[in-house]
Design a protein around this motif. Structure first.
Motif, PDB file in Angstrom:
ATOM      1  N   GLN D  69      21.058 -60.660 -63.652  1.00 13.89           N
ATOM      2  CA  GLN D  69      20.117 -61.513 -62.891  1.00 13.89           C
ATOM      3  C   GLN D  69      18.860 -60.736 -62.516  1.00 13.89           C
ATOM      4  N   ALA D  70      19.083 -59.519 -62.006  1.00 14.33           N
ATOM      5  CA  ALA D  70      17.947 -58.711 -61.551  1.00 14.33           C
ATOM      6  C   ALA D  70      17.055 -58.311 -62.720  1.00 14.33           C
ATOM      7  N   ALA D  71      17.681 -58.036 -63.852  1.00 11.41           N
ATOM      8  CA  ALA D  71      16.894 -57.633 -65.028  1.00 11.41           C
ATOM      9  C   ALA D  71      16.085 -58.816 -65.557  1.00 11.41           C
ATOM     10  N   GLY D  72      16.658 -59.968 -65.493  1.00 11.99           N
ATOM     11  CA  GLY D  72      15.940 -61.170 -65.893  1.00 11.99           C
ATOM     12  C   GLY D  72      15.356 -61.107 -67.285  1.00 11.99           C
ATOM     13  N   GLY D  73      16.060 -60.419 -68.174  1.00 13.36           N
ATOM     14  CA  GLY D  73      15.627 -60.375 -69.562  1.00 13.36           C
ATOM     15  C   GLY D  73      14.533 -59.355 -69.844  1.00 13.36           C
ATOM     16  N   ARG D  74      14.094 -58.634 -68.828  1.00 12.75           N
ATOM     17  CA  ARG D  74      13.022 -57.653 -69.058  1.00 12.75           C
ATOM     18  C   ARG D  74      13.486 -56.500 -69.928  1.00 12.75           C
ATOM     19  N   VAL D  75      14.751 -56.046 -69.712  1.00 13.45           N
ATOM     20  CA  VAL D  75      15.353 -55.009 -70.578  1.00 13.45           C
ATOM     21  C   VAL D  75      16.781 -55.444 -70.882  1.00 13.45           C
ATOM     22  N   PRO D  76      17.342 -54.957 -71.981  1.00 10.81           N
ATOM     23  CA  PRO D  76      18.736 -55.310 -72.292  1.00 10.81           C
ATOM     24  C   PRO D  76      19.695 -54.728 -71.258  1.00 10.81           C
ATOM     25  N   VAL D  77      20.765 -55.455 -71.001  1.00 11.91           N
ATOM     26  CA  VAL D  77      21.815 -54.994 -70.087  1.00 11.91           C
ATOM     27  C   VAL D  77      23.090 -54.789 -70.886  1.00 11.91           C
ATOM     28  N   ALA D  97      29.871 -61.052 -71.541  1.00 12.04           N
ATOM     29  CA  ALA D  97      28.821 -61.874 -72.146  1.00 12.04           C
ATOM     30  C   ALA D  97      28.548 -63.102 -71.280  1.00 12.04           C
ATOM     31  N   ALA D  98      29.614 -63.699 -70.761  1.00 13.28           N
ATOM     32  CA  ALA D  98      29.448 -64.875 -69.905  1.00 13.28           C
ATOM     33  C   ALA D  98      28.661 -64.544 -68.644  1.00 13.28           C
ATOM     34  N   CYS D  99      28.753 -63.290 -68.198  1.00 11.29           N
ATOM     35  CA  CYS D  99      28.015 -62.866 -66.992  1.00 11.29           C
ATOM     36  C   CYS D  99      26.592 -62.439 -67.318  1.00 11.29           C
ATOM     37  N   GLY D 100      26.222 -62.456 -68.585  1.00  8.25           N
ATOM     38  CA  GLY D 100      24.838 -62.164 -68.917  1.00  8.25           C
ATOM     39  C   GLY D 100      24.581 -60.846 -69.619  1.00  8.25           C
ATOM     40  N   ALA D 101      25.647 -60.136 -70.008  1.00  7.00           N
ATOM     41  CA  ALA D 101      25.443 -58.863 -70.705  1.00  7.00           C
ATOM     42  C   ALA D 101      24.833 -59.110 -72.087  1.00  7.00           C
ATOM     43  N   SER D 102      23.873 -58.264 -72.467  1.00  5.74           N
ATOM     44  CA  SER D 102      23.251 -58.361 -73.796  1.00  5.74           C
ATOM     45  C   SER D 102      24.128 -57.724 -74.861  1.00  5.74           C
ATOM     46  N   ALA D 103      24.960 -56.774 -74.431  1.00  5.27           N
ATOM     47  CA  ALA D 103      25.834 -56.062 -75.352  1.00  5.27           C
ATOM     48  C   ALA D 103      26.968 -55.463 -74.537  1.00  5.27           C
ATOM     49  N   VAL D 104      28.031 -55.066 -75.219  1.00  6.15           N
ATOM     50  CA  VAL D 104      29.137 -54.415 -74.509  1.00  6.15           C
ATOM     51  C   VAL D 104      29.380 -53.037 -75.102  1.00  6.15           C
ATOM     52  N   VAL D 105      29.990 -52.176 -74.302  1.00  2.00           N
ATOM     53  CA  VAL D 105      30.224 -50.788 -74.667  1.00  2.00           C
ATOM     54  C   VAL D 105      31.688 -50.495 -74.412  1.00  2.00           C
ATOM     55  N   THR D 106      32.393 -49.978 -75.439  1.00  2.00           N
ATOM     56  CA  THR D 106      33.820 -49.728 -75.211  1.00  2.00           C
ATOM     57  C   THR D 106      34.310 -48.503 -75.970  1.00  2.00           C
ATOM     58  N   THR D 107      35.498 -48.059 -75.611  1.00  2.00           N
ATOM     59  CA  THR D 107      36.060 -46.810 -76.124  1.00  2.00           C
ATOM     60  C   THR D 107      37.227 -47.074 -77.079  1.00  2.00           C
ATOM     61  N   ALA D 108      37.744 -46.015 -77.638  1.00  2.00           N
ATOM     62  CA  ALA D 108      39.022 -46.078 -78.339  1.00  2.00           C
ATOM     63  C   ALA D 108      40.095 -46.494 -77.328  1.00  2.00           C
ATOM     64  N   PRO D 109      41.273 -46.889 -77.809  1.00  2.00           N
ATOM     65  CA  PRO D 109      42.316 -47.332 -76.880  1.00  2.00           C
ATOM     66  C   PRO D 109      42.694 -46.247 -75.872  1.00  2.00           C
ATOM     67  N   LEU D 110      43.043 -46.676 -74.680  1.00  2.00           N
ATOM     68  CA  LEU D 110      43.551 -45.779 -73.652  1.00  2.00           C
ATOM     69  C   LEU D 110      45.083 -45.852 -73.657  1.00  2.00           C
ATOM     70  N   TYR D 111      45.716 -44.785 -73.243  1.00  2.00           N
ATOM     71  CA  TYR D 111      47.163 -44.714 -73.042  1.00  2.00           C
ATOM     72  C   TYR D 111      47.927 -44.785 -74.376  1.00  2.00           C
ATOM     73  N   ALA D 112      47.572 -45.743 -75.227  1.00  2.00           N
ATOM     74  CA  ALA D 112      48.185 -45.833 -76.550  1.00  2.00           C
ATOM     75  C   ALA D 112      47.874 -44.567 -77.339  1.00  2.00           C
ATOM     76  N   LEU D 113      48.743 -44.240 -78.285  1.00  2.00           N
ATOM     77  CA  LEU D 113      48.534 -43.070 -79.143  1.00  2.00           C
ATOM     78  C   LEU D 113      48.316 -43.556 -80.572  1.00  2.00           C
ATOM     79  N   ASN D 114      47.051 -43.694 -80.949  1.00  2.00           N
ATOM     80  CA  ASN D 114      46.707 -44.316 -82.228  1.00  2.00           C
ATOM     81  C   ASN D 114      46.070 -43.342 -83.195  1.00  2.00           C
ATOM     82  N   ASP D 115      46.113 -43.708 -84.486  1.00  2.00           N
ATOM     83  CA  ASP D 115      45.440 -42.898 -85.504  1.00  2.00           C
ATOM     84  C   ASP D 115      44.094 -43.529 -85.859  1.00  2.00           C
ATOM     85  N   THR D 116      43.389 -42.879 -86.772  1.00  2.00           N
ATOM     86  CA  THR D 116      42.034 -43.316 -87.100  1.00  2.00           C
ATOM     87  C   THR D 116      41.979 -44.761 -87.595  1.00  2.00           C
TER      88      THR D 116
END
Lengths: 313, 313, 313, 313
Positions: D69-77, D97-116
């Motif tokens: 809301q505060a950014a109001g589209g001036r810069v990506p959130v 996205a529903a809250c207005g994020a322009s993009a999302v940022v996420t990591t590899a799985p947590l706690y799980a032990l996964n391969d590439t």
């Protein structure tokens, strides 16, 4: 402690071996000449790249003596004195100086489990015993210990060490070290052991670099150095990018040890360029003879505009 | 390779030092006699507990020679030959045998970065050079490398090594090693380096233990061993629990290095019992003289029914 | 906090999935019945083995509800409430209790980087919010944090936690925990998560075990438990050795993730025994269908005298 | 996937909290305005610095909504969607996205032990579910997993991810990533999460930086950016050196957790500058109120020419 500040490119020279696994003095003389005539500012003999850990005292003395003779005072010769703890390192430092080393380079204790105060005292005892200046060598992947910035600055201000070769891979720490060193009046000569961040580290204030890859392309590192001294950062970045791609030779020997694939690939790339007569490694490390690997390394050499002498079709 | 299977309690004997930091041969002779007369089944000289990393070759030979002379063939004397890589370790093994060692104990290469095949070859080269049997020593916290079960079994079946001292702290791995060894026909003598799991490890099939704490309470470990041989597991557990509490002496020296607080506390507890004349450590490690620490250690000794000779009020 | 001390074998039940990747409630009901009728002393639903990390809240509630219904109060049902930090874990604990969990099991914070005081406060806040007893779960390989003995004893004496499942692999630490707990009046129920050291850990004083492998051979772990209660340590060791060999099923799926080869091999071994209808794993983990792997697992089952129902020739 | 390449300074905005520990929307609005009017090129809400791990879904949505809301589209959130595995992360991405994020940022799985392969599939499933572009977040100290260069390039070429925030501390790897990305046609937007190597990373070819310290001195990072765009590398280095010294605020809170001393010191430095009304942290992390610490932080602010508003004498 040392009258003159060392700056520039100081290759950790590889140790050519003969068919019996002994130091090949003739080849080492020739290689020293090649590096010096290509404009290096110093030579570091008996580094990790120089297979120091695999050589007994006789071979170590032979290597130092050979490089010091070949250098003939044209550039300083730093000698690695890598041993378990201070009693032994002190002896190694004396032997190295007797063989003509201008300075010695050593790490925190090996095998022993020491704290910061003990590690500082370790360096003090070595410096007390050594007749030549002492550089600290920070290589946690081999030693387990990361030298702290506070210890390094303190030891430098005390005159115990005159410089540091940083192969820790902790670049944030390296930048903080550079800043802390500057704030303390620059008592330390600060060298990076990284092959692929030399431009940025010199831009940040490092005194120079000790890149193993300079064995393979010494002219490239000299050009890189010259660009940084001319503050031509774009040119430096281009040269560094070319060298970073060349560094991929160390990733060609799959499924082998770091020493076999790292130092091993340097030796192969040097043999392909006829800089050394043999890529033989110290036992128990075996030289790679897989033609596919050699071909991939040759391709990377050509891609970097280095001549492979037609050894590989 | 070795005619007789070694079983039982084999203390990694501490190295008493005199005021100049040299091996105190008289004290070491007396300590050897104390351990043998208390019923140990062997002695391991120049272990990590014996400060092997801090001693130069002269001191090492003096220590082996002293213990071998004092033992006089009553129990086997295993000597630690800890050095960087196989060239040097092979030399150390020859010196150790010349000084009277019945067997030598060594690790994977230090400082070098080797893979499994290279590490196996490292042991083969040492065994080839050694005139006495070779034990492998697995202590990743100091060496960085964990020896694999497959390598150990293979080297034992080849006759390269006759046993293993496991100080890896990987007890699941240790159980798997015991099972794999049994399945292979028990080519390995398997010893645990843990102070506080000796009962369980012997119950699982270990041939014995190499506990540093046996320097402090050899009678306790001998009783523990006897209980396991009588299959009196409850008695063994009680004795082990008492020793586990005594092991807390190693946690009394706060904020110091593992060597200072581990080996250091053994030496203090031995001096309080008048088993050695001095708790001096090898440089750069400093002996702790903090009265509060000494008092806490003395309390733990009394709690374990050990006599502190009134040295501490 | 908890009226009754829990002791014995508490399998971390696997979560059978249907073709769409949802919890297969019918299969989970049947599996719960199988474990209870085979004599387990409790069931731990939504453990790491139960793929808790992969399940969203809907699936988690379904799993707890199903096991609690099937158990019908015959044995306690512990539910894993694994989430990032205390705000979320507290909510999960309330949901778990609402679904019928007798107790909840949780770890130190994930992703956050906390110190000891913060971790203790984390558990206090969860306990305050929870209507059922809280067990701590120590699994550093997943959480990065090792819970300290001092913290665990303190939290137990405060009534914050009633027990601990130790999957840290630090067996020396586990023994010290057992001794420290006893000295403090045994406020903690102490369970080992190790498959292959259950006999020794119970001999040392553990209250029981939470072995994932009990999903594959519950009868074996029940016999092992009975042998320990009869103090027949030789019989216990034989049973444990058989189970340790069976545990090699987790090493058959080469080159895959720990979850794929660990939990994955349990599910395969259970399907081969017709204990669950499908070995499907939660996305993104893929079930192994390689016939060679299945054959090796089937062989290990037969070697352990378990019936594979002729599914594999 | 994303129409426009993002470049520049994207602060991982801190999350101001009120006295009850809830997101302080008014303060967050004001802070967003301050950052945007100071010339940032985007805002990353709910990063590690934003205490994402401590916030439940309600608070997370409140934070995203407020900043968007505060950014109001001036810069990506960009919004951090940090959760255990793909099932949950996908849901978080939809909420963001529903809250207005322009993009999302996420990591590899947590706690799980996964391969590439599993980690790549994890990102594919998240991207499939998300209605906005996905950035990968490489922060091994929290996640345990280092994302491989090969995976990142492959996922970018597939259109699964559009960029990477690298907080791995592996700067050699980062340079290799930049080179590999360029060779592949620059499918990735590459951002460094380091505070103190921004100049060098941009010189090497990074698209920008996500420095937590920009919360404390946004003008400084904007000047640093402008100097790099003008290729004034000396000016950039001076500005970076000043910021590197300022970064020492994160080393002033001794003996506390990384979150307490890292994010905690940012909040204190911001409150001293009246950029946020309170330095409160999420439970169980406690705000530091030690006057000596505050004074040291205030000194560092003044040393960096930042106004502390006279709050500390």
């Amino acid at each position: 402690m040392n009258s003159q500040r060392l700056r520039g490119i100081i290759p950790p020279i590889v140790t050519p071996l003969d068919d019996d696994g002994h130091v090949d003095a003739a080849a080492l003389t020739q290689l020293t000449e090649h590096l010096i005539s290509s404009g290096v500012h110093g030579i570091f003999v008996l580094s990790s790249t120089g297979e120091v850990a695999y050589l007994d005292d006789t071979e170590r003395m032979r290597a130092i003596d050979t490089v010091a003779q070949a250098a003939g005072g044209r550039v300083p010769v730093l000698a690695g004195v890598i041993d378990l703890t201070c009693a032994r390192v002190a002896t190694q430092a004396k032997l190295a100086a007797a063989c003509g080393a201008s300075a010695v380079v050593t790490t925190a204790p090996l095998y022993a489990l020491n704290d910061t105060a003990e590690i500082e005292d370790h360096f003090r005892r070595i410096a007390e015993a050594s007749t030549v200046p002492v550089y600290a060598y920070d290589v946690p992947v081999r030693v387990r210990t990361k030298l702290s910035i506070e210890s390094l600055i303190r030891l430098a201000l005390e005159g115990v060490i005159c410089g540091i070769k940083d192969s820790s891979g902790d670049d944030v720490g390296f930048r903080r070290l550079i800043l802390a060193n500057k704030e303390a009046g620059s008592p330390l000569q600060v060298f990076t052991g990284h092959e692929v961040l030399v431009d940025t580290m010199i831009h940040l204030g490092a005194d120079g670099a000790v890149p193993g890859l300079a064995n393979v392309d010494v002219a490239g590192y000299r050009r890189l150095w010259d660009a940084t001294q001319a503050k031509d950062w774009d040119q430096a970045r281009l040269e560094q990018a070319r060298l970073a791609t060349l560094f991929e030779i160390t990733s060609q020997i799959d499924g082998r040890s770091p020493d076999a694939s790292g130092v091993g690939s340097f030796k192969i790339a040097m043999r392909l360029q006829r800089l050394i007569p043999s890529a033989r490694m110290s036992a128990p490390v075996q030289e790679t003879t897989d033609v596919e690997v050699l071909t991939r390394i040759a391709k990377l050499l050509r891609h970097a505009d280095l001549d492979c002498g037609g050894l590989i079709p």
